[in-house]
Every structure is written in structure tokens, then in C-alpha cells.
Design a protein around this motif. Structure first.
Motif, PDB file in Angstrom:
ATOM      1  N   GLU A 162      -6.165   3.309  -0.109  1.00  0.00           N
ATOM      2  CA  GLU A 162      -5.183   4.391  -0.090  1.00  0.00           C
ATOM      3  C   GLU A 162      -5.834   5.763  -0.155  1.00  0.00           C
ATOM      4  O   GLU A 162      -5.311   6.735   0.393  1.00  0.00           O
ATOM      5  N   ASP A 163      -6.979   5.878  -0.822  1.00  0.00           N
ATOM      6  CA  ASP A 163      -7.658   7.165  -0.938  1.00  0.00           C
ATOM      7  C   ASP A 163      -8.260   7.629   0.388  1.00  0.00           C
ATOM      8  O   ASP A 163      -8.744   8.775   0.471  1.00  0.00           O
ATOM      9  N   TRP A 205      -6.615   8.016   3.185  1.00  0.00           N
ATOM     10  CA  TRP A 205      -5.660   8.719   4.037  1.00  0.00           C
ATOM     11  C   TRP A 205      -6.176  10.130   4.323  1.00  0.00           C
ATOM     12  O   TRP A 205      -6.544  10.872   3.409  1.00  0.00           O
ATOM     13  N   MET A 231       0.844  -1.189   0.000  1.00  0.00           N
ATOM     14  CA  MET A 231       0.000   0.000   0.000  1.00  0.00           C
ATOM     15  C   MET A 231       0.879   1.239   0.000  1.00  0.00           C
ATOM     16  O   MET A 231       2.002   1.223   0.521  1.00  0.00           O
ATOM     17  N   GLY A 232       0.356   2.316  -0.583  1.00  0.00           N
ATOM     18  CA  GLY A 232       1.092   3.565  -0.626  1.00  0.00           C
ATOM     19  C   GLY A 232       0.840   4.402   0.614  1.00  0.00           C
ATOM     20  O   GLY A 232      -0.144   4.229   1.340  1.00  0.00           O
ATOM     21  N   VAL A 233       1.738   5.334   0.874  1.00  0.00           N
ATOM     22  CA  VAL A 233       1.598   6.267   1.996  1.00  0.00           C
ATOM     23  C   VAL A 233       0.811   7.479   1.508  1.00  0.00           C
ATOM     24  O   VAL A 233       0.518   7.605   0.320  1.00  0.00           O
ATOM     25  N   CYS A 237      -0.328  10.847  -0.098  1.00  0.00           N
ATOM     26  CA  CYS A 237       0.276  11.528  -1.244  1.00  0.00           C
ATOM     27  C   CYS A 237      -0.078  13.008  -1.260  1.00  0.00           C
ATOM     28  O   CYS A 237      -0.102  13.637  -2.312  1.00  0.00           O
ATOM     29  N   MET A 241      -5.386   6.334   8.096  1.00  0.00           N
ATOM     30  CA  MET A 241      -6.070   5.616   7.013  1.00  0.00           C
ATOM     31  C   MET A 241      -7.437   5.195   7.544  1.00  0.00           C
ATOM     32  O   MET A 241      -7.565   4.219   8.276  1.00  0.00           O
TER      33      MET A 241
END
Length: 508
Positions: A301-302, A304, A254-256, A258, A295
């Protein structure tokens, strides 16, 4: 006239008992057979755990002393009401160093410890590290035997060590330990999984080109790490969250957040945490602001969302020194945030509504030091310590594999015996564990008897008197048959190798 008997409905009894602390429930098991059956029932244990998670949260405050470490579950409500106090510990809080070098983590009231023994073998010219684990329930004061032994051969001391993570697969109430170690020559991280009660570590899919940090976050039956690629500076697009699913034993990335595209300072580095049931990402922005993201929906991810952006001056943090370690959000309680740092002796209590900052002033008793790096959120529970070490004997296996199964059983039994020895046998134990191959249980017992005789002779010579002492052995047999076997074996060896009288303890 005798008063009429009063009968309480089982549902009412369950409701009342589930609201009580574990200490009271342990005592109430002696009231009647019915209450003992109720309190130890799996459904009641789960009900009590669910209520404890929302009502009785604690922090594990860890102190280090010369001879032992103390793990004291301290109520968070008391810490927030009075952040200045002297931390006292009871004898049952004290643990020996040979089982608790590091607190791996806490899950459902169980605390997992890891420890290791390192020695250099000149015959094969490499370092041999032996790792083992222990599980402890502080509320019921029950602890497991040492288990999960791993032997690692490394060419030099600076090579990557095994680290561990701890969580639960709720689909079948199985607690699992994840062991991971980066293999520099192969550019991958080796991963093994052990279910509590099993003998054998299972090797699962490796993580390629990623070095997993020691710190992790357990959330929603997953183990999560913030992996950071090596470099002078760290950009947001170089960070990745590796999430290992304990049910399927597979991982995803998963991304951090952005919301910024800034180069992050290498020190202090970004961290991953847990706040209010959400995954938490925190970092220092332009070396003056401390930013916390949550999160809101795990795995999305959206979702966050920036939670707080704090100025270091408001937190009274000074980073004008070289070895900068990050402040990590440990707990959020209503409008109060607790932050800790590995190189700080006290924590920060920050009220984000009125911008009030308080430093704790906790004094450890017995001239001990307080280790905030091992502080974990903990809830007391009735979850029992698994004792399924003989379960592997009852599964169906091919006849061709029976010899391997028996070898695993014998190895575990020998390791259990060696880890129970007294401190004066530390040198012999280390030599036996690091011998390649490790000798059998009978050979180990023989060498220990010879060492006991040597120590007794050495003592008698120093006093110019011949003194025959009893050799006290402590072992934890897993069955009556093993106890009989151990007694017979040691008695026979004593008659051959020594005239000393050997006292065998802990017969089962």
C-alpha cells in the motif's frame, strides 16, 4: 551442380518463428511434421506469448449489429497513428448473440464470453436464470463449446445477477473463471471457481459485507475489485480493494491511496484499472480534477504514487449532466494515455507530455455501433482452447460418488446439445432449461422432434399442401460412442413420433 543443402539449427528456427504473427504460424504448421511439433509445443507457445505481450498489443473493438456482434482485435500502434478510420470486420470476427452477450475479459490471447437465459416459472413463482460461458482465441479462430452452466432462482428480476472474472494460475497453466453474486438476505457475496476443462464449480470462502462490482482487474495471477460501500457520498476510508489469489483461491484486502481525505463524488465513482503492469486507481477530485495513482509494487500500500492530475477542461470533459459515468484509463503507451467511458461513442487519446487531446473518430461498418465498454487490451497467442471435458472420468473417486459423477456428465451433455439447437427452437430450449427439474437428454430429444413435427404441420397447413421436411439437428458429441448413441436414439424416436425424415448432422 546442385547447391549444398542448408540446415538451420533448431534454436535459430525457434528464434525466427517466435517473432512471427499467429496467422503465419498456423499456416507454417503445414510445412513439415517437425515444424508442426515445434509450433504446438508448450514451450514455444509460452515463448511466443511473452514476445507478443511486449510487441503485438491490440484492443478488442466490439461492434453490435442486429444479428451478431463483431470482436475485432485492432493493433494499438495503428490506432495511435491514425485515430480516424472505418472499422471493417471479417466473417470470422462475427459471433452470435447467444454466446457473447458480454465479454468477461481477456487473458493470454483467450477471450471469455458469458451469456444467460431468463424465464419466469409460474409453478414455483420465481425467475430462473441459466448462465453459460464460451472461450475464444481470435488469432487461431478456435472456440470452445458452451460450458460452466449455472442455474439461479430469484424471486424478482431486480435481484443480484452472477458476474464473472477470468485469469490464469501460472503455477500449473490453469485458466480459471470466478463467478460471484451478492446474497442480499445473508449480507455476503457468494464466490465459485471453475478451472477450464472441469465440470464442477467449487464454492470458496465468501466475501462478507462487501458487494463486488462487475468490473475487475486481472494482474499477477489475482482478480482485483474496487468495493464501494453504499452511501450518499463515498469517503476514501470506505473504499477497499479485494484481491483474489487464483493460486491459493483465497483473498486479501488492500487500501486505496491515502494522499487525500476528501469526500469523493458518488458520480462519477472511482475506478480500478491496469497501466504499465501496475494496479491503477483513478477518481475525480473536487469535481474538477481527474487523478490517477499507480501501485508501483503490487500488494504494498505504501507504493501508491500519484501519476497524473488532469483538469477536466484539459481533457474536454463536461460533467454537467445527471448520468455521469467515469472515464477509465485503458492503456498507457509511452507518453500517450487512452481513456474510455461506457456512455461515450469515442475514446480520448491524451499525450500527457505536450498536453494534447485527440478524440477518436472510428466508424463501424455494417451500420453497427461501437461498444467501448467491452474494449480490452489483448495480445494474440497460440494458446490452445482446452478440451478436457472428459478428464473427470479418469480421476479416482469413491465408488459411492460414481453416480454423482455420471449425473454431472449427463447434465453437461444435455446442456451442450440444447445450446447447439437452431434459433427456431429457442422457445422450446428455454422451456426445457427452465423446467424444474430439467428433463433428461432423451426427453429433450423427444420434445424437440414433436416441435419439429408441429412446425412442419403448421407450415403445410399454411400452404394447403402436405410437406414433409427434414429436421436438421446439430450436436457436438464428445466421443464416437456418444455419436452412435445419438444416432440410434433419434432414429428410434422418429419411427415412433413422426413420419418425417430426420437428417443428423455433424457425425463424429
Amino acid at each position: 551442380m546442385n547447391p549444398a543443402a542448408v540446415f538451420l539449427h533448431n534454436d535459430l528456427v525457434t528464434e525466427v518463428l517466435s517473432a512471427l504473427p499467429v496467422k503465419s504460424l498456423v499456416r507454417f504448421k503445414s510445412v513439415s511434421k517437425h515444424w508442426k511439433t515445434l509450433i504446438t509445443d508448450d514451450s514455444f507457445v509460452k515463448l511466443h506469448l511473452r514476445r507478443s505481450q511486449t510487441r503485438n498489443q491490440c484492443l478488442t473493438l466490439v461492434t453490435s449489429h442486429v444479428k451478431d456482434r463483431c470482436v475485432v482485435p485492432y493493433p494499438i500502434s495503428r490506432l495511435l497513428d491514425n485515430p480516424s478510420f472505418t472499422l471493417f470486420n471479417e466473417p470470422h470476427h462475427r459471433l452470435k448473440y447467444n454466446i457473447c452477450e458480454r465479454i468477461v475479459g481477456s487473458c493470454n490471447g483467450l477471450i471469455l464470453f458469458s451469456d444467460k437465459l431468463s424465464d419466469f416459472d409460474s409453478n414455483i413463482e420465481c425467475w430462473i436464470r441459466t448462465y453459460w460461458l464460451t472461450v475464444w482465441n481470435p488469432a487461431t479462430r478456435k472456440a470452445s463449446e458452451c460450458f460452466g452452466y449455472i442455474r439461479q432462482f430469484t424471486e424478482y428480476t431486480g435481484q443480484q445477477l452472477f458476474n464473472f472474472a477470468f485469469g490464469c494460475d501460472n503455477s500449473n497453466d490453469t485458466y480459471k473463471v470466478v463467478a460471484f453474486c451478492y446474497l442480499e438476505d445473508e449480507f455476503k457475496t457468494e464466490v465459485r471457481v471453475l478451472s477450464l476443462g472441469d465440470y464442477v464449480w467449487r464454492t470458496v470462502e465468501c466475501f462478507m459485507n462487501v458487494i463486488l462490482p462487475q468490473d475487475y482487474v486481472y494482474l499477477n495471477e489475482t482478480i482485483n475489485w474496487l468495493a464501494i460501500h453504499k452511501g450518499k457520498d463515498v469517503r476514501v476510508d470506505q473504499l477497499v480493494i479485494v484481491s483474489f489469489d487464483l493460486r491459493t483461491e483465497t483473498y486479501t484486502e488492500m487500501g486505496v491511496p491515502c494522499g487525500f481525505n476528501q469526500v469523493l463524488p458518488k458520480q462519477p465513482e472511482p475506478t480500478l484499472g491496469w497501466l504499465e503492469g501496475c494496479l491503477c486507481f483513478s477518481c475525480y477530485y473536487q469535481e474538477k480534477d481527474f487523478v490517477i495513482w499507480l501501485m508501483k509494487e503490487f500488494g504494498i500500500e505504501d507504493s501508491w504514487t500519484q501519476f497524473l492530475k488532469l483538469n477536466n477542461l484539459n481533457l474536454r470533459i463536461d460533467y454537467n449532466y445527471i448520468d455521469r459515468l467515469p472515464w477509465v484509463p485503458l492503456l498507457l503507451s509511452d507518453d500517450t494515455l487512452i481513456l474510455t467511458s461506457h456512455n461515450e461513442s469515442q475514446a480520448i487519446i491524451y499525450n500527457w507530455r505536450n498536453n494534447r487531446v485527440i478524440r477518436t473518430n472510428i466508424i463501424a461498418s455494417r451500420s453497427s455501433s461501437l461498444d467501448w465498454k467491452d474494449a480490452k487490451v489483448y495480445v494474440e497467442s497460440l494458446v490452445p482452447i482446452s478440451n478436457k471435458h472428459s478428464a473427470i472420468i479418469h480421476v479416482n473417486v469413491p465408488k459411492s460418488s460414481l453416480a454423482d459423477v455420471q449425473e454431472v456428465y449427463n447434465t453437461s451433455r444435455r446442456d451442450q446439445f440444447l445450446m447447439k439447437l437452431r434459433a427456431k427452437f429457442e422457445v422450446v430450449r428455454g422451456a426445457l432449461l427452465n423446467r424444474n427439474p430439467v428433463p433428461s437428454l432423451d426427453t429433450c430429444v423427444g420434445e424437440l422432434l414433436r416441435e419439429e413435427q408441429r412446425l412442419a404441420t403448421q407450415g403445410s397447413m399454411s400452404h394447403d399442401v402436405v410437406i414433409f421436411e427434414s429436421a436438421m439437428f446439430a450436436y457436438a458429441p464428445q466421443s464416437r460412442a456418444f455419436a452412435i448413441y445419438m444416432t440410434a436414439a433419434i432414429t428410434a424416436l422418429v419411427s415412433i413420433t413422426s413420419t418425417a425424415t430426420t437428417t443428423i448432422l455433424n457425425h463424429v
